[in-house]
Scaffold this active site. Sequence first.
Site, PDB file in Angstrom:
ATOM      1  N   HIS A 146       2.658   4.343   4.847  1.00 11.04           N
ATOM      2  CA  HIS A 146       3.623   3.246   4.841  1.00 11.04           C
ATOM      3  C   HIS A 146       2.971   2.012   5.446  1.00 11.04           C
ATOM      4  CE1 HIS A 146       7.390   1.045   5.466  1.00 11.04           C
ATOM      5  NE2 HIS A 146       7.892   1.877   4.583  1.00 11.04           N
TER       6      HIS A 146
ATOM      7  N   ASP B 286      10.358   8.676   0.738  1.00 10.72           N
ATOM      8  CA  ASP B 286      10.329   9.233  -0.631  1.00 10.72           C
ATOM      9  C   ASP B 286       9.857  10.676  -0.682  1.00 10.72           C
ATOM     10  OD1 ASP B 286       9.334   5.979  -1.348  1.00 10.72           O
ATOM     11  OD2 ASP B 286      11.185   6.878  -2.093  1.00 10.72           O
TER      12      ASP B 286
END
Length: 425
Positions: free
Chosen positions: A303, A360
């Site tokens: 991320h 996700d």
Amino acid sequence: MTEYVKLIFGDREYELPLLEGTEGEKAIDISRLRQDTGLITLDYGFASTGSCASAITFMDGEKGILRYRGIPVEQLAEHATFKEVAYLLINGDLPTREQLTRFSVLLNDHSLVHEDMRHFFENFPRASHPMGILSSMVNALKSFYPALQSTEEEINITVTRLLSKVRTLAAMSYKISRGHKVVYPRPDLAYCANFLNMMFDSPVKPYAIDEDVVKALRVFWILHADHEQNCSTSAVRIVGSGRVNLYAAISAGIAALWGPLHGGANQAVIEMLTDIAEHDNISQVIERAKDKNDPFRLMGFGHRVYKTYDPRAKIMKRMAHRILEKLRISDPLLDIAKELEEVALKDDYFIAHNLYPNVDFYSGIVLRAIGIPTNMFTVMFAIGRLPGWVAQWKESIDDPRWKLSRPRQIYTGPLERKYVPVDER
Ligand code: SDX
């Protein structure tokens, strides 16, 4: 008292104002940099560049903190409804009982879409990706609802219309893609249950609303509701800065979210886990993810902001276990995901690069359990993110400092040269 950062350039010294956020994060205000020094900054992907000041969402990537209008996402996922979170993000505070009732009535009033929109759906090729359809249909809403969006009242109606119709559009897209009868929204069902009913109800098999499934969807949407200046939110703000209508700005956000590095990762994770299930090749997948010469990335990992476990992924992982247990479903992909996570988190490469599961990584397992088709996973992300996009768009148009987004560049092309007629080249 304003603090400054000194910049020494050539034989001159400049002072650049230092700004401080509510949580103590600091920024150098470079809005006058070019005007005062002739210099610009360059920052591919804007990893060190802020685009705005915002009061909506706070993230601390090192500590794994996420708060919407100051409230920790963990508390909202546990106690709030998605409608309350949407209201909180857009209006700044949780709604009173009266405000919530009025918001529910308005969402219900605006849940239908114009019947003529069905022709749009019916003319998309059957294999069209639902994200391409959704982005087009949201943009098309301006043609059906051309009302101006200049007064607060007009903006609020447009916002409520969009929040409500996006569910109907997504469910219609699914039903029509399967050649099934469209199911209309029901006034007696709340936001999440209404969507599930529109998706799965059918004349031959009435859909039974399961509160555990509704809760799983509610938590999924709350966890996706906003995430400060991510790629798709930045797209909404940048497109919105041209003073275009909200539908067009949101359509741009949906398009940006579609990419596998962003919201499309939830679909890519399931495709990756399915491939591992077929080939039983976790170690090869890990090695490929580490290979600089291989463009493959471990989907659902890493991320730009979180350099620790994404707080949303923790909740999503628990929700995946809970919903599978409640529905008595055994999904082999969950076991593969857990094994993949365990191997990766022990691997020096992932440790050195601060790569952890993001929102996700487990979200697809939850959506599979609910019965959502894989190619609609990112549509589900978009529905969840819509309140955040709207809140960020509203904040930008209300910000007196907001202006047309127009970045500069460093030119690396040829110096001036002459045009040469084609027969002399
Ligand atoms: C979302 O921004 C948001 O808030 C987004 C989001 C939201 O709610 O809006 O949180 C939603 O988009 C989550 C992210 C979903 N995407 C994926 O899961 C795709 C896989 N992840 C990556 O591609 C990647 O981690 C990004 C794109 C998410 C972030 O990457 P960055 O910040 O651009 O970092 P980078 O690509 O420069 O990578 C830094 C290093 C590189 O290695 P080095 O060249 O420095 O040696 O980390 C490596 C990368 O190769 N790396 C990975 C990796 N992610 C980063 N290596 C293998 N697998 C990965 N997943």
